[in-house]
Design an enzyme around this catalytic site. Structure first.
Site, PDB file in Angstrom:
ATOM      1  N   PRO A 128      68.856 -62.860 -70.259  1.00 55.41           N
ATOM      2  CA  PRO A 128      70.252 -62.811 -70.319  1.00 55.41           C
ATOM      3  C   PRO A 128      71.009 -63.323 -71.665  1.00 55.41           C
ATOM      4  O   PRO A 128      71.586 -64.382 -71.833  1.00 55.41           O
ATOM      5  CB  PRO A 128      70.815 -63.691 -69.026  1.00 55.41           C
ATOM      6  N   CYS A 129      70.573 -62.572 -72.708  1.00 52.52           N
ATOM      7  CA  CYS A 129      71.144 -62.867 -73.951  1.00 52.52           C
ATOM      8  C   CYS A 129      72.545 -62.534 -74.156  1.00 52.52           C
ATOM      9  O   CYS A 129      73.217 -63.168 -75.019  1.00 52.52           O
ATOM     10  CB  CYS A 129      70.280 -61.909 -75.021  1.00 52.52           C
TER      11      CYS A 129
END
Length: 299
Positions: A250-251
């Site tokens: 989850p950048c």
């Protein structure tokens, strides 16, 4: 004299591993850190996700990867990276390169990639896997763009599209994302293995990203500080930009220092929408916004 904290000692060990060609023994590393060998092994794995020896091996694979990308012959790249023999490389290449060195240098030649594309509230979603694990998850406006991007990343791999429940790993990833995005009430399936080539530092960043709770964000600087490298905010940004597993890593939860969303490989508008959805999901049910109209079905 003040005794260094465990985090400080671990960072000192990591820095030593980065600088050495031959890995010191675990006992030597532990002595330099002022820890027992058992404590060092456990604490190092807990902080960095790998053992000291695995971290050292990944560092050498970083060097190998750079040489191969630069066009070096496989044999020369193997020895320049500090491996005593080619056989040592092939023992671990599946996990750390995602394919054999020759195949990696040739843009995925010989690799077989199966992929599927489906509709989501965030647009079209492509999920791809090799025979060893998940290798790409990306978002886009249309199928052609997503397929072009996959072909660019693996130009010489054999690529086959499969849809409608014909590939268990791909369906599992789609199911997990559907559950996490809130557009499916089905139970979240377990994810398949991951088959992505990355540097040791990128793995550290990506692992840290998975520990950011849903509905929360971190600035690049905050994430750098958490990793014990406070001056590496730009390197954190580059590691986020190189992530090929949208939503799985989850950048999108990393933002700028001023609180603005910043960029995202798959579109800032999608990032804003995704963060808003995650924040809403953490609210009590009676405080959540009214649900939108029926979402698009898979197709």
């Amino acid at each position: 004299m003040t005794k260094p904290t465990t985090d400080t000692a671990l960072e000192r060990v990591r820095a030593r591993i980065e600088q050495c060609d031959a890995l010191p023994t675990l006992a030597e590393l532990a002595a330099s850190a002022g820890l027992s060998a058992t404590h060092l092994q456990r604490a190092f794995r807990r902080r960095y996700g790998v053992s000291p020896s695995e971290y050292h091996r990944a560092r050498r694979f970083d060097q190998l990867r750079q040489s191969l990308r630069g066009g070096s012959a496989v044999t020369a790249a193997v020895y320049d990276a500090g491996f005593g023999s080619a056989s040592r490389v092939y023992e671990h290449s599946d996990r750390l390169l995602g394919m054999t060195p020759a195949s990696y240098r040739a843009g995925g030649a010989g690799a077989s990639i199966r992929y599927t594309i489906t509709a989501t509230p965030l647009g079209r979603l492509l999920v791809a896997a090799t025979t060893r694990g998940l290798c790409a998850v990306s978002l886009g406006e249309d199928d052609a763009t997503l397929e072009t991007r996959l072909a660019r990343e693996f130009p010489h791999a054999e690529r086959e599209r499969v849809d409608a429940g014909r590939e268990a790993w791909l369906d599992a990833v789609v199911g997990r994302i559907a559950h996490d995005l809130g557009w499916s009430d089905a139970q979240a399936p377990a994810l398949p293995p991951i088959d992505v080539a990355a540097t040791a530092f990128q793995w550290r960043v990506w692992q840290a990203l998975t520990r950011i709770p849903e509905g929360s964000t971190r600035s690049y600087g905050e994430l750098a500080a958490e990793l014990g490298v406070p001056k590496a905010a730009r390197a954190i940004g580059r590691a986020c930009a190189s992530n090929r597993l949208a939503l799985i890593v989850p950048c999108h939860r990393v933002i700028r220092e001023d609180g603005s969303p910043g960029g995202w490989r798959w579109g800032v508008d999608r990032k804003v929408q995704l963060l808003a959805r995650e924040r809403d999901a953490t609210l009590p049910r009676d405080a959540r916004p009214a649900p939108r109209a029926a979402r698009r079905a898979r197709g």
